[in-house]
Design an enzyme around this catalytic site. Structure first.
Site, PDB file in Angstrom:
ATOM      1  N   CYS A 191      13.687  10.296   6.676  1.00  0.00           N
ATOM      2  CA  CYS A 191      13.683   9.805   8.051  1.00  0.00           C
ATOM      3  C   CYS A 191      15.090   9.841   8.647  1.00  0.00           C
ATOM      4  CB  CYS A 191      13.112   8.402   8.121  1.00  0.00           C
ATOM      5  SG  CYS A 191      13.783   7.310   6.881  1.00  0.00           S
TER       6      CYS A 191
ATOM      7  N   GLU B 202      10.874  14.962  15.669  1.00  0.00           N
ATOM      8  CA  GLU B 202      11.148  14.888  14.241  1.00  0.00           C
ATOM      9  C   GLU B 202      10.232  15.881  13.525  1.00  0.00           C
ATOM     10  OE1 GLU B 202      10.005  11.306  12.103  1.00  0.00           O
ATOM     11  OE2 GLU B 202      11.872  11.444  10.972  1.00  0.00           O
TER      12      GLU B 202
ATOM     13  N   GLU C  70      10.696   0.721   9.849  1.00  0.00           N
ATOM     14  CA  GLU C  70      11.635   1.828   9.628  1.00  0.00           C
ATOM     15  C   GLU C  70      10.886   3.089  10.013  1.00  0.00           C
ATOM     16  OE1 GLU C  70      14.627   1.524   8.747  1.00  0.00           O
ATOM     17  OE2 GLU C  70      14.846  -0.284   7.535  1.00  0.00           O
TER      18      GLU C  70
ATOM     19  N   LYS D 236       0.842  -1.202   0.000  1.00  0.00           N
ATOM     20  CA  LYS D 236       0.000   0.000   0.000  1.00  0.00           C
ATOM     21  C   LYS D 236       0.873   1.246   0.000  1.00  0.00           C
ATOM     22  CE  LYS D 236      -1.877   2.531   3.275  1.00  0.00           C
ATOM     23  NZ  LYS D 236      -1.827   3.892   2.718  1.00  0.00           N
TER      24      LYS D 236
END
Lengths: 503, 337
Positions: free
Chosen positions: A291, A388, A257, A183
């Protein structure tokens, strides 16, 4: 007009041959979805690109069933060499259609064509070529003499590198002998759908790759589906946690991840001009939607002022604008939602007392944009040093000794990436040993290679992608039998079928 | 490093300002050795990145004209004759006879003994390239090897200046540099600079050729660039064109970074001249991009930026004709020299 303004050099979209609407790619064909279809837009103009189907639970069922069928009847029985041939074929098709894919990715994601053309798409092809080579050599992967595929892999990927993350997921899964249901993110489904066409073009057996589009609900249905043997997810830490909870106790293998807050550590003896380049590519590459971005700059105190000064000069030459212009360095933010998050965290940074700076740059009136931003006077307790941001925002902190650099770099719940800049190799190696980060770059940043494992520590997730290590996520070592009785929810028909043909 | 007693150097202004009044070889060495290193991979990656800029339409037209107007049209052959030099001058003042709007080149670059012929052939058009005229540049100091005594180098320079050269392209003593005798190289540049003084007290512009192809490492190129600037160079120049590799984009980028750093430190503007090996317009445009994004586009004027090239101009002319007429012509539509 000054020379530096550079006349427009747009890449033409004429190469694209898009449909007006896309269905779900299940069992080798595009079929209608049962959820409410949605539009995918170009974040640089907010214009609709195409309509995309949404998979509901019944569609997920169909997709997983197709993948199971393909696994049982075709893919698990095929020799590694033959699987490799398909993967090589896909890799070559990606190279042939590279320009088209680059344009589509730029259009759908908002990232500059320079990056899709020179980084994303070449890496996608490299990933398929690399794992194609592994397909008939699995017994040398260090997992015993006859490692076995897991079965059906459910894969959910993010919007920051749509096609590259697809390659990271699909290439090793297929090489190892699994079939997949993938997906893509709801804001960037376009290249995954073009990839579905490539699978058709490559004559890949039906059901080996299934691509279903939709938002969070679709992803949830997919990863918690009973007949899935493996879940691989790249995305945010909160969603990763939710998936870990959903998968716990089911016997599904899981790799995650997740987020990061990478430290880029610059010592006073570093090659300064190259360090500046590394800082720029560390946080402003892909609008900071990375990331493993080097979002925290740790600079030795005695060179702080000079480095920040040079960095500001360099940022003034970055060109923000039309992602399809070949001279664009900074493209659009992928979605309004993400833009809001970047704005909110940046405002908090200011409120907490950090000093905010952006170069003068014109922001287009339509679309989602955020000027490259540097925060100085940042403390380790500031939220912009801990959360983040996932945008073009750099937090600058200082250190005085290598000891302090290590302490500050490791002082984060994440542990995905770090960078070290020094001309002294002994220091570089000693430091790298002590950084709790999955990837440590030295005198470079954000460099990827299919042969190199990638993954995180702590809240950045677990499992490795890339290299020989990446195969382990999609194989069961031989000589070790999975405790079948402990996972009644997971039918093992696939594995039995595989056993039947195995020696 | 063994320096028993401080060796005094010629008190060049810039070096004295930066390194202090008692200018010694030790002070110079400490400065050059204290420069931060160059990461070769990163430098080359940055240059490759700059080379991806796509320069189209109006930007390209401007770039092509700028390449011509900052070009030192060069002939440096043992076989050069007065006739060859006159022909070069004719090309310099009218690069494209079919298009009078084509700018003149910045200078003709010849051996010292050819300077009188170049000056004579230029006549009234001899002058400052910033004002649309054409300068005469002479290579000197036992070009290209630099292997001669200092007296000969000085005489070589003086003669060219006296004959009317506006610019002197000197070579450094690479042997001395590589063996670490920075003071010797420094003193020679200072002496040649002094030899550039005209009777009226003004100076011919001094371009210092580092011959980067022989310096081998980027660290050396950076040190030599600093050394040349400290000794008084008006321009730093990559190569003689007689050694391969000659100019490369990474080396030019690195030298421009030194020029930028010197400018940050002092406000002074030093010129840059890549020479040799730049043959296509496409390549040359990449150099312009590198200048504009490293030191700023205000450097793209004849007194701060030059291309040293012999065959580049013709490729630029072909591109220029293509932009005007919409179709490609061929090598027979531009003059051979």
């Amino acid at each position: 007009m000054s020379f530096l303004e550079y006349a427009p050099a747009p890449e033409s979209t004429a190469i694209l041959n898009l449909r007006d609407s896309y269905g779900l790619f299940i069992d080798g064909e595009f079929v209608d979805g049962h959820g409410a279809a949605f539009a995918t837009i170009s974040p640089s103009t907010e214009k609709r690109i195409a309509e995309v189907a949404c998979a509901d639970a019944s569609d997920v069922d169909r997709a997983v069933a197709a993948a199971r069928r393909a696994y049982d009847r075709t893919w698990s029985r095929m020799s590694g060499a033959d699987r490799g041939k398909y993967l090589f074929r896909i890799a070559r098709l990606i190279q042939e259609r590279a320009r088209e894919l680059a344009v589509a990715e730029s259009l759908d994601n908002g990232k500059p064509i320079k990056e899709t053309r020179d980084v994303d798409i070449p890496l996608v092809a490299a990933w398929f070529f690399y794992y194609a080579g592994w397909a008939d050599k699995l017994e040398y992967a260090g997992l015993g003499s006859s490692p076995r595929a897991l079965g059906v892999a459910a894969q959910v990927i993010p919007w920051n590198f749509p096609l590259l993350m697809l390659a990271w997921k699909i290439a090793p899964a297929l090489a190892a002998g699994n079939t997949v249901v993938l997906k893509p993110a709801e804001t960037t489904p376009l290249t995954a759908l073009l990839f579905a066409e490539i699978c058709q073009q490559a004559d890949l057996p039906a059901g080996v790759v299934n691509i279903i589009t939709g938002a969070g609900e679709t992803g949830r249905a997919l990863v918690s589906h009973d007949d899935v043997n493996k879940v691989a997810f790249t995305g945010s830490t909160p969603v990763g946690r939710e998936i870990a909870r959903a998968v716990a106790g089911t016997g599904k293998k899981l790799t995650l991840e997740l987020g990061g807050k990478g430290a880029n550590i610059v010592f006073d003896d570093a090659a300064m001009d190259q360090a500046v380049e590394g800082i720029v590519s560390g946080i402003f590459f892909n609008q900071g939607h990375v990331c493993c971005a080097g979002s925290r700059l740790l600079v030795q105190e005695n060179v702080h002022d000079e480095l920040v000064d040079r960095l500001k000069t360099r940022l003034s030459t970055l060109r923000l604008g039309d992602p399809l212009d070949k001279n664009t360095d900074i493209g659009a933010i992928n979605s309004r939602e993400q833009l809001d998050r970047i704005r909110a965290l940046s405002d908090i940074g200011e409120q907490e007392g950090a000093e905010r700076w952006s170069p003068a740059c014109e922001i287009p009136s339509n679309g989602f944009w955020f000027a490259p931003t540097i925060f100085t006077n940042v403390s380790t307790s500031h939220r912009i040093a801990r959360d983040e941001i996932f945008g073009p925002v750099l937090s600058v902190l200082t250190f005085r000794t290598p000891e302090e650099a290590v302490a500050k770099a490791n002082n984060t719940p994440y542990g995905l990436s770090a960078g070290i800049w020094t001309e002294k190799a002994s220091r570089m190696l000693a430091l790298a040993d002590r950084l709790r980060a999955g990837v440590v770059w030295a005198n470079t940043f954000n460099k990827f290679d299919p042969a190199s494992p990638f993954g995180g520590y702590k809240e950045s997730g677990y499992g490795r992608e890339g290299g020989r290590h990446g195969l382990a996520a999609y194989l069961e070592a031989s000589g070790w039998q999975a405790p079948i009785e402990s996972s009644p929810a997971s039918p093992r028909s696939g594995r039995k079928a595989r056993k039947a043909v195995a020696k | 490093m063994t320096i028993d007693h401080p060796v005094a150097l010629a008190p060049a202004d810039r070096a004295v300002r930066l390194l202090g009044g008692d200018l010694t070889e030790k002070a110079l060495r400490l400065h050059l050795d204290g420069l931060t290193g160059v990461d070769a991979v990163g430098l080359e990656a940055r240059a490759a990145n700059l080379a991806t800029r796509s320069i189209k339409t109006s930007s390209k037209a401007w770039a092509l004209d700028t390449i011509i107007s900052t070009c030192d049209l060069t002939t440096l052959e043992g076989a050069d004759t007065p006739g060859k030099v006159r022909s070069l001058v004719a090309k310099a003042v009218m690069p494209d006879p079919s298009d009078p709007s084509c700018p003149r080149v910045a200078a003709v670059c010849v051996y010292g003994d050819m300077v009188p012929y170049a000056v004579e052939a230029l006549g009234a058009l001899h002058g400052d390239p910033d004002h649309g005229l054409v300068s005469v540049a002479a290579v000197a100091t036992a070009f290209p090897s630099g292997r001669a005594s200092l007296d000969i180098k000085i005489a070589d320079t003086r003669e060219a200046v006296a004959a009317g050269a506006d610019e002197i392209d000197m070579v450094i003593d690479r042997g001395a540099f590589l063996s670490g005798r920075y003071g010797l190289v420094f003193d020679q540049i200072v002496a040649v600079k002094e030899a550039c003084r005209r009777v009226d007290g003004s100076f011919a512009h001094l371009k210092v050729i580092l011959e980067t192809g022989e310096l081998q490492t980027y660290d050396n190129v950076r040190r030599a660039s600093w050394l040349a600037i400290l000794a008084g160079a008006d321009f730093i120049k990559t190569s003689t064109g007689k050694v391969s590799p000659a100019a490369t984009l990474p080396v030019t980028l690195l030298m421009l970074e030194v020029i930028r750093d010197w400018n940050r430190l002092t406000g002074e503007r030093i010129g840059m001249k890549p020479a040799g090996g730049i043959r296509s317009s496409k390549d040359a445009v990449r150099y312009l991009v590198t200048v504009a994004e490293t030191v700023g586009e205000e450097w793209l004027v004849p007194h701060l930026w030059r291309f040293g090239a012999s065959s580049l101009v013709n490729d630029v002319l072909l591109q220029r004709q293509k932009m005007t007429t919409g179709h490609y012509s061929g090598p027979d539509y531009v003059t051979v020299d």
